[in-house]
Enzyme design. Sequence first.
Site, mmCIF file in Angstrom:
data_model
loop_
_atom_site.group_PDB
_atom_site.id
_atom_site.type_symbol
_atom_site.label_atom_id
_atom_site.label_comp_id
_atom_site.label_asym_id
_atom_site.label_seq_id
_atom_site.Cartn_x
_atom_site.Cartn_y
_atom_site.Cartn_z
ATOM 1 N N HIS A 14 46.163 27.791 4.414
ATOM 2 C CA HIS A 14 46.521 29.123 4.906
ATOM 3 C C HIS A 14 45.697 30.172 4.166
ATOM 4 O O HIS A 14 45.169 29.936 3.100
ATOM 5 C CB HIS A 14 48.027 29.395 4.752
ATOM 6 C CG HIS A 14 48.508 29.419 3.331
ATOM 7 N ND1 HIS A 14 48.404 30.525 2.540
ATOM 8 C CD2 HIS A 14 49.102 28.463 2.582
ATOM 9 C CE1 HIS A 14 48.910 30.262 1.352
ATOM 10 N NE2 HIS A 14 49.338 29.017 1.349
ATOM 11 N N HIS A 109 43.105 24.107 -8.283
ATOM 12 C CA HIS A 109 43.727 25.286 -7.682
ATOM 13 C C HIS A 109 44.284 26.260 -8.722
ATOM 14 O O HIS A 109 44.047 27.467 -8.634
ATOM 15 C CB HIS A 109 44.821 24.842 -6.715
ATOM 16 C CG HIS A 109 45.367 25.950 -5.890
ATOM 17 N ND1 HIS A 109 44.581 26.672 -5.013
ATOM 18 C CD2 HIS A 109 46.613 26.483 -5.813
ATOM 19 C CE1 HIS A 109 45.324 27.591 -4.422
ATOM 20 N NE2 HIS A 109 46.552 27.501 -4.891
ATOM 21 N N HIS A 113 43.139 30.165 -9.645
ATOM 22 C CA HIS A 113 44.023 31.334 -9.776
ATOM 23 C C HIS A 113 43.837 32.009 -11.131
ATOM 24 O O HIS A 113 43.715 33.236 -11.225
ATOM 25 C CB HIS A 113 45.494 30.914 -9.638
ATOM 26 C CG HIS A 113 45.990 30.823 -8.240
ATOM 27 N ND1 HIS A 113 45.913 31.847 -7.335
ATOM 28 C CD2 HIS A 113 46.636 29.812 -7.599
ATOM 29 C CE1 HIS A 113 46.466 31.483 -6.187
ATOM 30 N NE2 HIS A 113 46.904 30.246 -6.318
ATOM 31 N N ASP A 132 53.074 28.987 -8.945
ATOM 32 C CA ASP A 132 52.657 28.801 -7.562
ATOM 33 C C ASP A 132 53.589 27.765 -6.930
ATOM 34 O O ASP A 132 54.333 27.089 -7.641
ATOM 35 C CB ASP A 132 51.217 28.279 -7.573
ATOM 36 C CG ASP A 132 50.480 28.461 -6.258
ATOM 37 O OD1 ASP A 132 51.062 29.019 -5.317
ATOM 38 O OD2 ASP A 132 49.323 28.036 -6.173
ATOM 39 N N GLY A 164 57.964 28.186 -7.392
ATOM 40 C CA GLY A 164 57.491 28.627 -6.073
ATOM 41 C C GLY A 164 58.281 27.986 -4.952
ATOM 42 O O GLY A 164 58.641 28.648 -3.972
#
Length: 186
Positions: A14, A109, A113, A132, A164
Amino acid sequence: MWILGVNAPPAGRHDTAACLVDGEGRVVAFCEEERRNRRRHSLYRKPLGAARFCLEQAGITAADIDVVAVGWDDEQLYPGRFADDADFLAYAVGLDFGDRIPEVVRVGHHQAHAASSFYASPFTKAGVLVVDGHGENESSSIWIYENGRSPRLHRSWRRTASLGYAYDAASTWLGFSFLNAGKPWD
């Protein structure tokens, strides 16, 4: 040197996007795919329009790209899914790089960030907390950054401890849909 950074499938499912950085580390252009295709969050779509926009802004072609940086380690998440980097780039980005395939750099990932926070800050040394839904295997992590040194992972928490996911579950219970957690009511 030209570096094309992407958030792209299969891991970046996304808010796909592209960013073009020159050899001096300057951001030349960046764009989210949803701005090009008019589909909110561009779920499961490669950032082809965003990447083309970045190339147009710089006046270069895909064949000029030296490195494609990806904010996920897809090889850790999907071992053996792609035969080689050319196969990965065709699936994830969709640009025609010509005969010369650029180097593909996969950044974990959470490290992606943390790096985007640290390098955009005025600090020369910092601890960076990433919370996250999940990265490759972790849900939260603490990184130590210092100019001139490699980033160091200080601590991480597995996905089973995801704040998250807890936030997403509470938001869903309140009636928000996927990717709309915490948005104000109209």
